[in-house]
Design a protein around this motif. Sequence first.
Motif, short mmCIF file in Angstrom:
data_model
loop_
_atom_site.label_atom_id
_atom_site.label_comp_id
_atom_site.label_asym_id
_atom_site.label_seq_id
_atom_site.Cartn_x
_atom_site.Cartn_y
_atom_site.Cartn_z
N LEU A 1 0.83 -1.20 0.00
CA LEU A 1 0.00 0.00 0.00
C LEU A 1 0.87 1.25 0.00
CD1 LEU A 1 -2.72 -1.11 2.57
CD2 LEU A 1 -3.11 -0.66 0.14
N PHE A 2 1.93 1.23 0.80
CA PHE A 2 2.86 2.36 0.89
C PHE A 2 3.50 2.64 -0.46
CE2 PHE A 2 7.09 4.07 2.18
CZ PHE A 2 6.68 5.13 2.97
N TRP A 3 3.98 1.60 -1.13
CA TRP A 3 4.65 1.79 -2.42
C TRP A 3 3.68 2.04 -3.56
CZ3 TRP A 3 9.34 3.13 -3.56
CH2 TRP A 3 10.33 2.96 -2.58
N TYR A 4 2.50 1.50 -3.47
CA TYR A 4 1.46 1.81 -4.46
C TYR A 4 1.25 3.32 -4.55
CZ TYR A 4 -3.48 2.59 -5.73
OH TYR A 4 -4.65 3.07 -6.27
N ALA A 5 1.12 3.95 -3.38
CA ALA A 5 0.90 5.40 -3.35
C ALA A 5 2.13 6.16 -3.81
CB ALA A 5 0.50 5.83 -1.94
N ARG A 6 3.32 5.70 -3.45
CA ARG A 6 4.55 6.38 -3.85
C ARG A 6 4.72 6.35 -5.37
NH1 ARG A 6 9.90 5.56 -0.31
NH2 ARG A 6 10.39 7.38 -1.63
N TYR A 7 4.45 5.21 -5.98
CA TYR A 7 4.60 5.12 -7.42
C TYR A 7 3.61 6.04 -8.15
CZ TYR A 7 7.79 1.11 -7.20
OH TYR A 7 8.87 0.30 -6.98
N LEU A 8 2.37 6.11 -7.66
CA LEU A 8 1.40 6.99 -8.30
C LEU A 8 1.81 8.45 -8.16
CD1 LEU A 8 -2.07 5.41 -7.40
CD2 LEU A 8 -0.85 5.33 -9.58
N ASP B 1 6.00 4.01 -13.91
CA ASP B 1 5.57 4.24 -12.53
C ASP B 1 4.16 3.69 -12.30
OD1 ASP B 1 7.89 5.45 -11.59
OD2 ASP B 1 7.26 7.44 -12.25
N VAL B 2 3.27 3.93 -13.24
CA VAL B 2 1.90 3.44 -13.09
C VAL B 2 1.88 1.91 -13.07
CG1 VAL B 2 -0.34 3.26 -14.26
CG2 VAL B 2 0.77 5.48 -14.02
N ARG B 3 2.69 1.29 -13.90
CA ARG B 3 2.72 -0.18 -13.91
C ARG B 3 3.37 -0.74 -12.65
NH1 ARG B 3 3.67 -1.47 -20.40
NH2 ARG B 3 1.52 -0.87 -20.97
N SER B 4 4.31 -0.01 -12.08
CA SER B 4 4.87 -0.42 -10.79
C SER B 4 3.80 -0.33 -9.71
CB SER B 4 6.08 0.45 -10.43
OG SER B 4 7.15 0.24 -11.32
N ALA B 5 3.00 0.75 -9.76
CA ALA B 5 1.89 0.88 -8.80
C ALA B 5 0.90 -0.26 -8.98
CB ALA B 5 1.20 2.22 -8.99
N TYR B 6 0.62 -0.62 -10.23
CA TYR B 6 -0.30 -1.71 -10.51
C TYR B 6 0.24 -3.03 -9.95
CZ TYR B 6 -3.85 -4.28 -13.15
OH TYR B 6 -4.92 -5.07 -13.50
N GLY B 7 1.56 -3.23 -10.10
CA GLY B 7 2.16 -4.44 -9.57
C GLY B 7 2.07 -4.51 -8.06
N ALA B 8 2.31 -3.38 -7.38
CA ALA B 8 2.18 -3.37 -5.92
C ALA B 8 0.74 -3.61 -5.50
CB ALA B 8 2.69 -2.04 -5.37
N ALA B 9 -0.19 -3.01 -6.23
CA ALA B 9 -1.60 -3.14 -5.88
C ALA B 9 -2.11 -4.56 -6.12
CB ALA B 9 -2.43 -2.14 -6.67
N SER B 10 -1.56 -5.25 -7.12
CA SER B 10 -2.05 -6.60 -7.44
C SER B 10 -1.83 -7.58 -6.31
CB SER B 10 -1.37 -7.10 -8.73
OG SER B 10 0.02 -7.27 -8.53
N LEU C 1 -7.15 2.56 -12.48
CA LEU C 1 -5.78 2.14 -12.77
C LEU C 1 -5.66 1.62 -14.20
CD1 LEU C 1 -4.48 0.30 -9.57
CD2 LEU C 1 -3.45 2.29 -10.68
N GLY C 2 -6.64 0.83 -14.62
CA GLY C 2 -6.63 0.33 -15.99
C GLY C 2 -6.78 1.45 -17.00
N PHE D 1 -1.14 4.00 5.58
CA PHE D 1 0.07 3.69 4.82
C PHE D 1 -0.03 4.21 3.38
CE2 PHE D 1 0.90 0.75 8.31
CZ PHE D 1 2.26 1.01 8.51
N ILE D 2 -1.21 4.17 2.80
CA ILE D 2 -1.39 4.77 1.48
C ILE D 2 -1.09 6.26 1.55
CG2 ILE D 2 -3.10 5.43 -0.25
CD1 ILE D 2 -4.41 2.77 0.05
N ASP D 3 -1.68 6.92 2.52
CA ASP D 3 -1.51 8.37 2.59
C ASP D 3 -0.08 8.75 2.98
OD1 ASP D 3 -3.19 10.79 2.22
OD2 ASP D 3 -2.50 11.27 4.23
N MET D 4 0.55 7.97 3.87
CA MET D 4 1.94 8.25 4.22
C MET D 4 2.84 8.10 3.00
SD MET D 4 3.33 7.16 7.94
CE MET D 4 2.95 5.42 7.81
N GLY D 5 2.61 7.07 2.19
CA GLY D 5 3.42 6.89 0.99
C GLY D 5 3.28 8.07 0.05
N ARG D 6 2.05 8.52 -0.14
CA ARG D 6 1.83 9.67 -1.02
C ARG D 6 2.47 10.93 -0.46
NH1 ARG D 6 -2.89 13.20 -1.98
NH2 ARG D 6 -3.89 12.23 -0.18
N ARG D 7 2.33 11.14 0.85
CA ARG D 7 2.86 12.37 1.46
C ARG D 7 4.38 12.41 1.44
NH1 ARG D 7 -1.43 15.68 1.37
NH2 ARG D 7 -3.26 14.68 2.27
N VAL D 8 5.04 11.29 1.75
CA VAL D 8 6.50 11.32 1.79
C VAL D 8 7.07 11.48 0.38
CG1 VAL D 8 6.91 8.81 1.62
CG2 VAL D 8 8.52 10.26 2.86
#
Length: 336
Positions: free
Chosen positions: A28-35, A108-117, A131-132, A181-188
């Motif tokens: 979740l943390f990395w999903y947000a960071r990649y986006l 980056d979007v595909r990395s987020a997709y991979g983390a989310a999967s 995402l799609g 964790f989603i929001d922390m990833g996006r914020r950092v």
Amino acid sequence: VETLLPSQENINIRRVLGNLPSRAADNLFWYARYLERAESVLRIVRCLSARSVELDQVRGEGRESLQRLVRLLVAWGAIPMDRAGDPMLDIVTHAITAEDDYGSALADVRSAYGAASVIRERLSVDSWKLLGRLDSQLSVDLSEADSEADISDAVERALTTLSALSGLAQENINRVAGWRFIDMGRRVERAINTCRFARSFAADRANADDLDILLDLIDSQITYRSRYLIGVALGPIRDMVMLDPFNPRSVAFQIDQIRRHLMTLPTLNENGVPDEPRRLIDALSGEIASASARDITPAMTLGLEQRLMKFADAVGLRYFLQRPDRVPAKSLSGLA
């Protein structure tokens, strides 16, 4: 008929979702960071496209400002170094759609997709649809684009989809550990990227073009114009970008939100001593709260950026499974 199933009268009310596994928190943390990384690349491309329409007429400081944007794309892995001198249309197209360059918007979007999967059940159907859609918007063939205006249209559509994803995260996810964790990833990630923008475009000798680009990159043109009747000025912009606690794009705002999340998450130590992530973010919060616009130098900004990266690593070591000998974290029971 006898049954072990609970009846309508004796179902226990629950307002939490159980445990949040470390692996889920990590993804979740990395999903947000990649986006957030994808959004930053798209904002750079939008600035380049908007300002290079009349590139042949741009001279001196204006051209140098555009080259700084290109160098940011190189530094972030969106385009290779040997393509930095290509025509602007080729540069922005590559930064959006390149599949083999790890920092492109599509990568980056595909990395987020991979983390989310890995944590598919934790995202809504609407999130997966968006995402799609985002992948489709960025993977279209832009080789036939006639001008930077065509690229700008594609970027605007992708940024709108990213805004919709962000809105879903803010409005449709329960305020439990997964959302934190989603929001922390996006914020950092936003704080780190904003520091990089500031180092590139708010240096001591920044010109008007640099400062105007910086306002575009952090989406604060309207706020600045509503506060200041004069043209762009270094001090007010440094304050707005780095220190303003009311600007949702500023570094100070991101640090404050991260600190709020850490105050809610469980601590590892029972002796009251804060964990490493909490100590780092408290120190950053105190420093940036006590700073003034005159204190903001490129060196200070770089220091903040490096400490934010250290904080992100500390979050990984504290909450995510990294190695067999790591200190076991307490369960996040009731916060998933």
